[in-house]
Scaffold this motif. Structure first.
Motif, PDB file in Angstrom:
ATOM      1  N   PRO A 194       4.219 -16.589  -2.999  1.00  0.00           N
ATOM      2  CA  PRO A 194       2.983 -17.307  -2.686  1.00  0.00           C
ATOM      3  C   PRO A 194       1.821 -16.327  -2.474  1.00  0.00           C
ATOM      4  CG  PRO A 194       4.795 -18.072  -1.300  1.00  0.00           C
ATOM      5  CD  PRO A 194       5.291 -16.878  -2.032  1.00  0.00           C
ATOM      6  N   PRO A 195       0.599 -16.706  -2.914  1.00  0.00           N
ATOM      7  CA  PRO A 195      -0.556 -15.802  -2.773  1.00  0.00           C
ATOM      8  C   PRO A 195      -0.764 -15.311  -1.339  1.00  0.00           C
ATOM      9  CG  PRO A 195      -1.137 -17.724  -4.084  1.00  0.00           C
ATOM     10  CD  PRO A 195       0.248 -17.957  -3.590  1.00  0.00           C
ATOM     11  N   ARG A 196      -0.557 -16.189  -0.362  1.00  0.00           N
ATOM     12  CA  ARG A 196      -0.792 -15.755   1.024  1.00  0.00           C
ATOM     13  C   ARG A 196       0.173 -14.634   1.402  1.00  0.00           C
ATOM     14  NH1 ARG A 196      -3.462 -17.534   5.585  1.00  0.00           N
ATOM     15  NH2 ARG A 196      -2.483 -17.060   7.562  1.00  0.00           N
ATOM     16  N   ALA A 197       1.424 -14.702   0.900  1.00  0.00           N
ATOM     17  CA  ALA A 197       2.393 -13.640   1.189  1.00  0.00           C
ATOM     18  C   ALA A 197       1.919 -12.321   0.595  1.00  0.00           C
ATOM     19  CB  ALA A 197       3.767 -14.020   0.633  1.00  0.00           C
ATOM     20  N   VAL A 198       1.382 -12.384  -0.626  1.00  0.00           N
ATOM     21  CA  VAL A 198       0.898 -11.169  -1.283  1.00  0.00           C
ATOM     22  C   VAL A 198      -0.200 -10.510  -0.441  1.00  0.00           C
ATOM     23  CG1 VAL A 198      -0.366 -10.324  -3.292  1.00  0.00           C
ATOM     24  CG2 VAL A 198       1.492 -11.961  -3.598  1.00  0.00           C
ATOM     25  N   TRP A 199      -1.097 -11.337   0.098  1.00  0.00           N
ATOM     26  CA  TRP A 199      -2.210 -10.798   0.882  1.00  0.00           C
ATOM     27  C   TRP A 199      -1.735 -10.307   2.243  1.00  0.00           C
ATOM     28  CZ3 TRP A 199      -7.667 -10.765  -0.341  1.00  0.00           C
ATOM     29  CH2 TRP A 199      -7.909 -11.029  -1.698  1.00  0.00           C
ATOM     30  N   LEU A 200      -0.793 -11.023   2.843  1.00  0.00           N
ATOM     31  CA  LEU A 200      -0.264 -10.553   4.126  1.00  0.00           C
ATOM     32  C   LEU A 200       0.447  -9.213   3.951  1.00  0.00           C
ATOM     33  CD1 LEU A 200       1.098 -13.850   5.728  1.00  0.00           C
ATOM     34  CD2 LEU A 200      -0.791 -12.440   6.547  1.00  0.00           C
ATOM     35  N   ARG A 201       1.163  -9.060   2.827  1.00  0.00           N
ATOM     36  CA  ARG A 201       1.814  -7.786   2.537  1.00  0.00           C
ATOM     37  C   ARG A 201       0.774  -6.670   2.457  1.00  0.00           C
ATOM     38  NH1 ARG A 201       6.111  -9.223  -2.295  1.00  0.00           N
ATOM     39  NH2 ARG A 201       7.712 -10.199  -1.005  1.00  0.00           N
ATOM     40  N   GLY A 202      -0.364  -6.978   1.812  1.00  0.00           N
ATOM     41  CA  GLY A 202      -1.433  -5.992   1.710  1.00  0.00           C
ATOM     42  C   GLY A 202      -1.957  -5.598   3.087  1.00  0.00           C
ATOM     43  N   VAL A 203      -2.114  -6.581   3.962  1.00  0.00           N
ATOM     44  CA  VAL A 203      -2.605  -6.298   5.322  1.00  0.00           C
ATOM     45  C   VAL A 203      -1.632  -5.374   6.039  1.00  0.00           C
ATOM     46  CG1 VAL A 203      -3.007  -7.337   7.592  1.00  0.00           C
ATOM     47  CG2 VAL A 203      -3.942  -8.420   5.546  1.00  0.00           C
ATOM     48  N   MET A 204      -0.336  -5.696   5.955  1.00  0.00           N
ATOM     49  CA  MET A 204       0.667  -4.867   6.642  1.00  0.00           C
ATOM     50  C   MET A 204       0.688  -3.458   6.068  1.00  0.00           C
ATOM     51  SD  MET A 204       3.888  -7.383   7.199  1.00  0.00           S
ATOM     52  CE  MET A 204       3.672  -9.128   7.210  1.00  0.00           C
ATOM     53  N   ALA A 205       0.606  -3.350   4.728  1.00  0.00           N
ATOM     54  CA  ALA A 205       0.644  -2.026   4.091  1.00  0.00           C
ATOM     55  C   ALA A 205      -0.522  -1.165   4.554  1.00  0.00           C
ATOM     56  CB  ALA A 205       0.629  -2.175   2.568  1.00  0.00           C
ATOM     57  N   GLU A 206      -1.708  -1.770   4.694  1.00  0.00           N
ATOM     58  CA  GLU A 206      -2.867  -0.983   5.123  1.00  0.00           C
ATOM     59  C   GLU A 206      -2.795  -0.647   6.612  1.00  0.00           C
ATOM     60  OE1 GLU A 206      -4.763   0.487   2.908  1.00  0.00           O
ATOM     61  OE2 GLU A 206      -3.539  -0.582   1.452  1.00  0.00           O
ATOM     62  N   LEU A 207      -2.241  -1.552   7.424  1.00  0.00           N
ATOM     63  CA  LEU A 207      -2.049  -1.224   8.844  1.00  0.00           C
ATOM     64  C   LEU A 207      -1.094  -0.033   8.972  1.00  0.00           C
ATOM     65  CD1 LEU A 207      -1.769  -4.806  10.388  1.00  0.00           C
ATOM     66  CD2 LEU A 207      -3.520  -3.105  10.932  1.00  0.00           C
ATOM     67  N   GLU A 208      -0.054  -0.023   8.126  1.00  0.00           N
ATOM     68  CA  GLU A 208       0.898   1.091   8.164  1.00  0.00           C
ATOM     69  C   GLU A 208       0.222   2.397   7.747  1.00  0.00           C
ATOM     70  OE1 GLU A 208       5.268   0.960   6.988  1.00  0.00           O
ATOM     71  OE2 GLU A 208       4.362   1.692   5.142  1.00  0.00           O
ATOM     72  N   ARG A 209      -0.582   2.323   6.678  1.00  0.00           N
ATOM     73  CA  ARG A 209      -1.282   3.527   6.197  1.00  0.00           C
ATOM     74  C   ARG A 209      -2.195   4.062   7.298  1.00  0.00           C
ATOM     75  NH1 ARG A 209      -1.240   3.843   1.045  1.00  0.00           N
ATOM     76  NH2 ARG A 209      -1.432   1.595   0.846  1.00  0.00           N
ATOM     77  N   LEU A 210      -2.916   3.143   7.928  1.00  0.00           N
ATOM     78  CA  LEU A 210      -3.846   3.492   8.994  1.00  0.00           C
ATOM     79  C   LEU A 210      -3.119   4.211  10.138  1.00  0.00           C
ATOM     80  CD1 LEU A 210      -6.823   2.855   9.296  1.00  0.00           C
ATOM     81  CD2 LEU A 210      -6.214   0.675  10.338  1.00  0.00           C
ATOM     82  N   ALA A 211      -2.045   3.599  10.624  1.00  0.00           N
ATOM     83  CA  ALA A 211      -1.323   4.171  11.766  1.00  0.00           C
ATOM     84  C   ALA A 211      -0.803   5.561  11.433  1.00  0.00           C
ATOM     85  CB  ALA A 211      -0.166   3.249  12.163  1.00  0.00           C
ATOM     86  N   ASN A 212      -0.236   5.724  10.244  1.00  0.00           N
ATOM     87  CA  ASN A 212       0.348   7.020   9.888  1.00  0.00           C
ATOM     88  C   ASN A 212      -0.718   8.088   9.685  1.00  0.00           C
ATOM     89  OD1 ASN A 212       3.294   6.794   9.740  1.00  0.00           O
ATOM     90  ND2 ASN A 212       2.874   5.187   8.261  1.00  0.00           N
ATOM     91  N   HIS A 213      -1.809   7.737   9.010  1.00  0.00           N
ATOM     92  CA  HIS A 213      -2.860   8.735   8.790  1.00  0.00           C
ATOM     93  C   HIS A 213      -3.470   9.173  10.117  1.00  0.00           C
ATOM     94  CE1 HIS A 213      -2.378   8.750   4.623  1.00  0.00           C
ATOM     95  NE2 HIS A 213      -3.383   8.018   4.212  1.00  0.00           N
ATOM     96  N   LEU A 214      -3.700   8.226  11.022  1.00  0.00           N
ATOM     97  CA  LEU A 214      -4.265   8.588  12.324  1.00  0.00           C
ATOM     98  C   LEU A 214      -3.314   9.525  13.058  1.00  0.00           C
ATOM     99  CD1 LEU A 214      -5.681   5.116  13.432  1.00  0.00           C
ATOM    100  CD2 LEU A 214      -7.012   7.131  12.776  1.00  0.00           C
ATOM    101  N   GLY A 215      -2.019   9.183  13.046  1.00  0.00           N
ATOM    102  CA  GLY A 215      -1.031  10.041  13.699  1.00  0.00           C
ATOM    103  C   GLY A 215      -0.985  11.415  13.065  1.00  0.00           C
ATOM    104  N   ASP A 216      -1.035  11.474  11.745  1.00  0.00           N
ATOM    105  CA  ASP A 216      -0.963  12.760  11.032  1.00  0.00           C
ATOM    106  C   ASP A 216      -2.166  13.644  11.333  1.00  0.00           C
ATOM    107  OD1 ASP A 216       1.405  12.122   9.912  1.00  0.00           O
ATOM    108  OD2 ASP A 216       0.703  11.912   7.849  1.00  0.00           O
ATOM    109  N   ILE A 217      -3.360  13.058  11.324  1.00  0.00           N
ATOM    110  CA  ILE A 217      -4.564  13.863  11.570  1.00  0.00           C
ATOM    111  C   ILE A 217      -4.452  14.521  12.953  1.00  0.00           C
ATOM    112  CG2 ILE A 217      -7.069  13.783  11.905  1.00  0.00           C
ATOM    113  CD1 ILE A 217      -7.061  11.372   9.913  1.00  0.00           C
TER     114      ILE A 217
END
Lengths: 517, 194
Positions: free
Chosen positions: A238-261
């Protein structure tokens, strides 16, 4: 456009026959002669290797044509357990070929490095995924490290148990005084046999394993597995699942990059940044927990969709997080930029050349800091990113500083992506009882082969899966981006001082677990 | 940057309150018969501080991320006198994660050998407690207790920082005073002290 033969499909038509039921990228079966033609073609720069993995009597290699971004899989049957090695023309496959030998007993003829890789002689079995598996090893053998000879050289062995709270791996430094003459890595300590455990499991059980390939990239690995399974079965989520996946993926990227910096600055003895970035990272994780019910978002992306939807105030909370980070992150970046003592450590340290990242097909911040802009969100691209505005930051200095800056720019991009996705999130129609169903579809039981390329915070993940007729996983191979990053760390540290190794290592932040599987 | 530090100094603490002493964790301690090895001399020597050495014995790195988090300014483990050290020779506690891969079993044993007595072992996360999703693999030995004795288990995948804090505080409390002094929670029977 090319004049004459297409560099990828032209070659495929010459050397292979297409195999039905492999989605979304085509798979070709070739002969030993065709495979040798492929080896010759890999001598040039047109193609890059995306992955190489074994099966009991076959070997597969995934290739990308760099200019067009086209991807194919080439398979060679190896009834006698041998195949011509690609390692002489592509050093990036050396460790992948050693792994195929350790797990399946497939011997790469003419391999540059025939030593074992993941197998440390402790499993009580050899070639555990071969049919049948090999006998127990006779006796533990000493691992022969590469020789480094010269006047004044000394060795510094480090690990597998390290001084920090990090994963285990062994680093063998040969140094001349403070200067590193050679670093040799030995990994495999956290090999858990994930590919073996996945075989024969239901898709749901295997998804739980996929979520634990590398804990920091749990969303991305779950997404890669889910998309590979969905491709194999021809299922649209479902389209909403695709978009929710995108939200989670970017939250993960955000958390890891902040931790790495923060962690990179800490390894340059600038603890202030670790504390400040730790607070920002924690703000992301607390939002994850409040909105999706898990700090790291484990098991939230599942084959068929997602296991949890946004609560009523979820979108608002994420937008508040975006606003908070937009307010608190830029002043810290300004501090990073303005501290001469910090810049002195990061600028010009651990340089990786564009020649190496191109040759190894290295992605993520390591590739993008050295001029290679490959990002799976753009090429081959997948939903919802094909419908969103974002930039892929590419720098050319190739040093620790460039890898920090790629992360800084990607944090900014992720904030923008989150905002776009929350504002444009498609809804789900209520069912006949007035309830909003979870955006998730049931998967049909059936056979098929699927593959997915997903951009984790670290780089491109390739997951390949074959499902059996009863819908269970027959074979799954998840290739973490670290496979093509770890070897370049050996190159990055050469000529640098030993004390800069933690800095270089942190700027790579390779996954041990994702690599060792 | 000075402005930033000034704001941090005057803005009040960002650290959360300490979690309540976890009764369940204490019961687990008793179950592991830790009491027998906690003699008065050990209490005197350790006082109210603990040094921890983290050992990743095959984790997916999820537990490590949360162990990092207990060191951030929000949870700030060090305010309790608990700190992570770089060598097992400096440690009182081994905090072990992962389903103990066969490739790490020997290193884990050697790390335990290198840790001076008195020492405690905390199995952190579902994998370390039971083998988790990796149980039964040719490449994994299984839970930490199948390789070295375990005193406390902290389940979770991964255990969130508050659970880690509560568990480690329980260990600190129990090492600071004899376990018999800690009342068992109502309705649950603790083991009697030998």
């Amino acid at each position: 456009m090319y004049v004459g033969e297409d560099p990828l499909f032209g070659l495929m038509n010459r050397i292979g026959k297409p195999v039905d039921g492999h989605r979304p990228f085509p798979r070709y079966r070739t002969t030993p002669g065709g495979w040798r033609t492929l080896v010759e073609s890999l001598g040039g720069n047109t193609l890059s290797v995306v992955g190489l993995w074994g099966e009991p009597a076959a070997v597969h290699v995934a290739l990308r044509e760099e200019l067009s971004g086209d991807v194919v899989v080439v398979s060679l049957d190896c009834p006698n357990g041998h195949f011509p090695s690609l390692s002489a023309v592509r050093p990036s496959v050396i460790r992948l070929e050693r792994t195929a030998c350790d797990l399946f007993g497939l011997v790469a003829d003419g391999a540059v490095d025939p030593r074992p890789w993941l197998d440390h002689g402790a499993w009580g079995v050899t070639h555990p995924l071969a049919v049948p598996p090999g006998p127990a090893p006779a006796e533990p053998q000493r691992y022969p490290f590469l020789k480094t000879e010269g006047e004044g050289l000394h060795q510094i062995p480090v690990g597998p148990v390290h001084a920090g709270i990090i994963e285990p791996g062994h680093f063998r430094f040969t140094a001349n005084g403070e200067t590193v003459a050679r670093l040799e890595q030995r990994l495999g300590y956290v090999h858990k046999g994930i590919e073996g455990l996945m075989a024969g499991r239901t898709v749901g059980d295997a998804a739980r394993l996929a979520a634990r390939i590398s804990g920091d990239a749990t969303v991305a690995h779950s997404l890669a597995f889910a998309r590979a399974v969905e491709a194999a079965l021809g299922v649209a989520v479902p389209p909403r699942a695709v978009w929710l996946r995108g939200v989670m993926a970017e939250l993960e990227r955000l958390a890891n990059h902040l931790g790495d910096i923060g962690a990179i600055c800490n390894d340059a003895a600038f603890a202030f940044m670790l504390a400040e970035m730790g607070r920002l990272r924690e703000a992301v994780l607390l939002t994850n927990d409040a909105v999706f019910g898990h700090r790291l978002l484990m098991d939230r992306v599942v084959p068929g969709g997602v296991s949890v939807d946004l609560p009523d105030d979820g979108g608002k909370r994420i937008l508040e997080l975006v606003a908070e980070l937009r307010r608190r992150f830029p002043p810290l970046v300004a501090i990073y930029e303005s501290k001469a003592s910090l810049q002195d450590r990061t600028v010009g340290t651990g340089i990786v050349s564009i020649r190496l990242v191109s040759r190894f097909g290295t992605g993520g911040y390591v590739g993008r800091a050295s001029g290679r802009g490959q990002d799976a969100r753009r090429t081959p691209g997948y939903a919802p990113y094909d419908d969103l505005d974002f930039e892929i930051p590419v720098l050319t200095a190739g040093d620790v500083n460039a890898r920090v800056w790629v992360r800084i720019r990607e944090v900014e991009q992720s904030l923008s992506l989150l905002e776009q996705m929350i504002r444009r999130m498609p809804g789900v129609p209520r069912d006949s009882h007035g309830r909003t169903p979870l955006p998730r579809v049931d998967l049909p039981a059936g056979a098929g082969e699927g593959m997915a390329l997903v951009e984790s915070f670290r780089g491109e993940i390739m997951t390949w899966v074959r499902l059996a007729d009863d819908g269970t996983v027959a074979r799954c191979h998840p290739r973490d981006p670290s496979w093509f990053q770890w070897p370049l760390l050996e190159a990055a540290i050469e000529g640098n001082i030993v004390a800069d190794f933690p800095l270089c290592n942190k700027s790579f932040n390779g996954s041990y677990s994702g690599h060792d599987l | 940057m000075l402005k930033h530090i000034w704001a941090a100094l005057t803005g009040g603490p960002v650290t959360t309150d300490a979690p309540p002493l976890d009764a369940d964790a204490l019961v687990q301690l008793r179950d592991a018969e830790l009491a027998g090895r906690l003699d008065a001399a050990a209490h005197r020597r350790l006082g109210r501080s603990l040094s921890i050495r983290a050992v990743d014995a095959g984790s997916c790195n999820g537990c490590e991320l949360e162990i990092h988090a207990v060191n951030n300014p929000i949870y700030d483990l060090e305010r309790f006198g608990i700190r992570f050290v770089a060598s097992p020779r400096h440690a009182d506690v081994l905090l072990v994660t992962g389903p103990v891969t066969r490739n790490m079993a020997e290193a884990l044993r050697r790390t335990w050998d290198a840790t001076p007595d008195p020492k405690w072992v905390v199995a952190c996360g579902d994998c370390a407690c039971t083998g988790g999703v990796f149980a039964g693999s040719y490449a994994c030995v299984g839970p930490v207790e199948s390789v070295i004795p375990v005193d406390l288990t902290l389940p979770g995948c991964p255990p969130p920082p508050r659970v880690l804090l509560a568990g480690l505080l329980a260990l600190l409390e129990s090492s600071a005073e004899p376990l018999s002094a800690i009342a068992p929670p109502a309705g649950r029977q603790g083991h009697s002290r030998p």
